[in-house]
Design an enzyme around this catalytic site. Structure first.
Site, short mmCIF file in Angstrom:
data_model
loop_
_atom_site.label_atom_id
_atom_site.label_comp_id
_atom_site.label_asym_id
_atom_site.label_seq_id
_atom_site.Cartn_x
_atom_site.Cartn_y
_atom_site.Cartn_z
N LEU A 17 -2.99 3.63 -7.79
CA LEU A 17 -2.24 4.35 -6.76
C LEU A 17 -0.76 4.01 -6.85
CD1 LEU A 17 -2.01 6.18 -4.30
CD2 LEU A 17 -2.61 4.19 -2.86
N SER A 136 -6.74 1.45 4.88
CA SER A 136 -8.00 2.00 4.39
C SER A 136 -8.80 2.54 5.56
CB SER A 136 -8.81 0.90 3.68
OG SER A 136 -10.15 1.31 3.46
N TYR A 149 -12.66 -7.41 3.63
CA TYR A 149 -11.74 -6.30 3.38
C TYR A 149 -11.51 -5.48 4.65
CZ TYR A 149 -9.83 -2.12 1.10
OH TYR A 149 -9.03 -1.06 0.73
N LYS A 153 -7.93 -4.95 6.58
CA LYS A 153 -7.35 -3.62 6.79
C LYS A 153 -7.28 -3.26 8.27
CE LYS A 153 -6.44 -2.56 2.53
NZ LYS A 153 -5.04 -2.45 2.06
N THR A 184 -9.84 4.50 -8.74
CA THR A 184 -8.95 3.65 -9.54
C THR A 184 -9.77 2.55 -10.19
OG1 THR A 184 -8.44 1.94 -7.90
CG2 THR A 184 -7.17 3.99 -7.77
#
Length: 261
Positions: A17, A136, A149, A153, A184
């Site tokens: 990204l 996210s 995670y 976020k 990705t």
């Protein structure tokens, strides 16, 4: 914001990204200072962006890296900070080694707050400035198998909202972007297999970068990309117990694809 007047510090620029964001922003007339940990990829990216671009290799998990990057940003005359650097870690929390969890929290939450803190006096002194935090969907829709995670976020979203309100009487816009899954190399094969099993949709870096660029041009606050993910994120905010029950049905798949300790 008029991008032909923007001088942008972009972290995580060597990732999928990040590279696409750099190209699209440069194509819109912005001057780029790209930052990351991979010197060779950063140098090649900066060279492809034209004579006005610069690059800094820095580890933002370390205080010395933040200090070095803040100094480079001052010298470059930055008026836009894009906190894009991030790492992921799929797995059940009890099966993950603590250093993995610590790295996710350090890179995805502590580092952007630290860098923003270092640059905020400088940005407030500019005639117009912006801070863009790349979050996210999992920050608003925490997901099993992504506890650390999701926590990082969610923290980044809360930080963005609080800082936007704190800077309401300034010329600094604070923008939070929450994409769904992005195609990705950051995604492990286990993550890709889980997404296939769940029939989860994902977007290309090019698609997400276009939406980030549009949000920066508009200068408004919060964006969730992808449907139905943004609907479920909203639902989680108003009726989390419903989402609890829905995700309980996905737990067996998450455990099946979760990496072994």
């Amino acid at each position: 914001m008029q991008l032909n007047r923007a001088r942008i510090l972009l972290t995580g620029a060597s990732g999928g990204l990040g590279q696409e964001l750099a190209r699209q922003l440069a194509g819109a007339g912005a001057a780029l200072l790209v930052a990351g940990r991979d010197h060779a990829r950063l140098s090649a990216l900066a060279a492809s962006l034209g004579a006005g671009a610069g690059c800094v290799c820095a580890d933002l998990d370390r205080a010395a890296g933040v200090v070095a990057l803040a100094g480079a940003a001052h010298a470059f005359g930055v008026n836009v900070l894009i906190n894009n650097a991030g790492v992921g870690a799929f797995g059940l929390l009890e099966s993950q080694p603590w250093p993995t969890i610590e790295r996710v929290l350090a890179t995805d939450l502590v580092a952007p707050i630290h860098l923003t803190h270092a640059l905020l006096p400088w940005l407030k002194a500019q005639p117009q400035a912006a801070i863009v935090n790349i979050g996210s969907t999992f920050g608003s829709l925490p997901f099993p198998g992504f506890a650390a995670y999701s926590a990082a976020k969610a923290g980044l979203r809360g930080f963005s909202q609080a800082l936007r309100r704190e800077l309401a009487d300034s010329q600094v816009a604070v923008i939070h972007i929450a994409p769904r899954a992005i195609d990705t190399p950051l995604n492990s094969e286990a993550v890709n297999a889980l997404n296939r099993a769940l029939k989860s949709r994902s977007d290309s870096p090019e698609h997400v970068a276009r939406q980030v660029v549009a949000a920066l041009r508009r200068g408004d606050g919060e964006h969730h990309f992808g449907f139905p993910e943004r609907l479920f994120a909203w639902l989680n905010g108003v009726a989390p117990s419903l989402v609890d029950r829905g995700l309980a049905n996905k737990l067996a798949l998450v455990k099946q694809h979760s990496p072994s300790p």
